[in-house]
Design a protein around this motif. Structure first.
Motif, PDB file in Angstrom:
ATOM      1  N   HIS A  12       0.836  -1.186   0.000  1.00 22.81           N
ATOM      2  CA  HIS A  12       0.000   0.000   0.000  1.00 22.81           C
ATOM      3  C   HIS A  12       0.878   1.246   0.000  1.00 22.81           C
ATOM      4  O   HIS A  12       1.910   1.294   0.691  1.00 22.81           O
ATOM      5  N   PRO A  67      -3.433   2.286  -3.584  1.00 21.28           N
ATOM      6  CA  PRO A  67      -4.054   3.000  -2.465  1.00 21.28           C
ATOM      7  C   PRO A  67      -4.617   2.005  -1.442  1.00 21.28           C
ATOM      8  O   PRO A  67      -5.129   0.942  -1.813  1.00 21.28           O
ATOM      9  N   GLN A 119      -8.538   0.712  -1.827  1.00 21.08           N
ATOM     10  CA  GLN A 119      -9.042   0.197  -3.106  1.00 21.08           C
ATOM     11  C   GLN A 119      -8.710  -1.287  -3.235  1.00 21.08           C
ATOM     12  O   GLN A 119      -7.675  -1.660  -3.795  1.00 21.08           O
TER      13      GLN A 119
END
Length: 374
Positions: A302, A321, A324
């Motif tokens: 991430h 991200p 998501q």
């Protein structure tokens, strides 16, 4: 060096403390580490510096803070002409109160900040004021990433002139060795690996969820391995329940000794650790990403905290991200289906892992011993 996170304590901060002590000793400093007592019957490792074991267990509880504060007070004369180095928040908490009794050692003070402690100290007004007063007294402050430096400037502005960047580096005893190509080891099955304590911040549950959303043909050819223990917040039972319903094999390997960890990295194909926002905890850098890169593993992570400074997007891995899940699934699926891309990212990861050394950090923070008190 005063630290409550040191061998046999596991984790990136314990590695950071040991490596910085060794690097300072290699530069020519006379180094003494004050560290927690070993468990009964456990022998210590051999170190290139002196280790003084003190009667506390390594946690940040009030009793241990008091014991560390007492030791600093008793050894004030010894520290008068020394550099006192605090590489983690445990001793820093002890010194927040000690400073108001004029009992802090009069020698030079160096501090390393990792990220989470800045949030925890900065968001509480009284602790913020006390921490600011202590950091203003420090001769130099190092941060492990530019992200951590930004947090420091946000909560404790004005320290930039004495702040230096001292990021993580590859562990000095880490040996990368990929002995056999993946197809010879596991009949073509792709192994994805996470190495980190079982904690919501490390994001293992998010990885299982993302892999579960893969197309059936890709999901049929994967395994997910988890190395790590020290489960918190009832997290391991949640992980095991998710693993039982994942639709692909999930192996919990538990805590693995450092000397055996290299083989596990060598047996994996893709490294994935999706650190998550969690309370006031942040991933300041992530030494394990460098270790994965040293083994030629492409990384999926991430884009959070200091992780983008350890993993370079589209160069050593893929960053997505944290909010998501579908993007994470797509990134994992992309690597699972593209061995050429995996090899390219892995080769760049090897180079990235060797770019910076612990000696660079020690020089940035302490300077050469010829110009400092040792």
């Amino acid at each position: 060096m005063a630290t409550q996170e040191f061998y046999p304590h596991k984790g990136g901060i314990a590695v950071y403390a040991a490596e910085m002590a060794a690097a300072a000793a290699a530069l020519g400093y006379r180094v003494e580490v004050w560290a927690p007592a070993l468990p009964a019957g456990m022998p210590d490792r051999e170190w290139p510096f002196r280790v003084r074991r003190l009667p506390f267990d390594g946690s940040h509880g009030l009793r241990n803070q008091w014991r560390m504060a007492r030791e600093l007070q008793l050894q004030g004369e010894q520290l008068q002409d020394a550099i006192l180095y605090v590489p983690e928040p445990g001793p820093l908490l002890s010194m927040l109160v000690l400073q108001f009794f004029d009992n802090l050692p009069p020698g030079r003070l160096m501090v390393t900040l990792h990220g989470s402690e800045i949030l925890k100290m900065g968001m509480r007004p009284l602790v913020n004021w006390s921490t600011r007063r202590l950091l203003e007294r420090a001769d130099r402050v190092s941060v492990v990433s530019r992200h951590t430096g930004q947090l420091l400037e946000e909560f404790f502005p004005g320290l930039a002139p004495k702040t230096v960047l001292a990021p993580g580096a590859l562990r000095s005893d880490f040996v990368a060795n990929r002995e056999m190509p993946p197809a010879e080891r596991r009949n073509g099955r792709t192994v994805l690996l996470t190495v980190g304590r079982l904690h919501p911040r490390k994001g293992q549950l998010r990885v299982i969820e993302a892999l579960r959303a893969l197309p059936p043909e890709k999901k049929a050819g994967i395994e997910y391995w988890l190395v790590g223990g020290h489960s918190k917040e009832n997290y391991e039972p949640v992980l095991r329940a998710a693993a039982a319903d994942a639709g692909f094999p999930v192996r919990f390997l538990g805590d693995v000794p450092d000397q055996a960890l290299g083989r596990i990295f060598s047996d994996a194909d893709i490294f994935v650790m999706t650190s998550m926002p969690h309370k006031l905890s942040v991933e300041g850098f992530g030494l394990v990403y460098l270790e994965a890169g040293a083994h030629g593993l492409p990384v999926v992570a991430h884009a959070i905290g200091g992780v983008p400074e350890a993993v370079r997007h589209n160069e050593t891995g893929l960053l997505v991200p944290p909010d998501q899940l579908f993007t994470l699934t797509a990134a994992l699926g992309k690597l699972i289906g593209d061995p050429v891309l995996c090899a390219k990212l892995g080769a760049a990861g090897r180079r990235r892992a060797l770019e910076h050394t612990w000696k660079d950090n020690a020089l940035a923070l302490f300077g050469p011993p010829s110009s400092q008190s040792n």
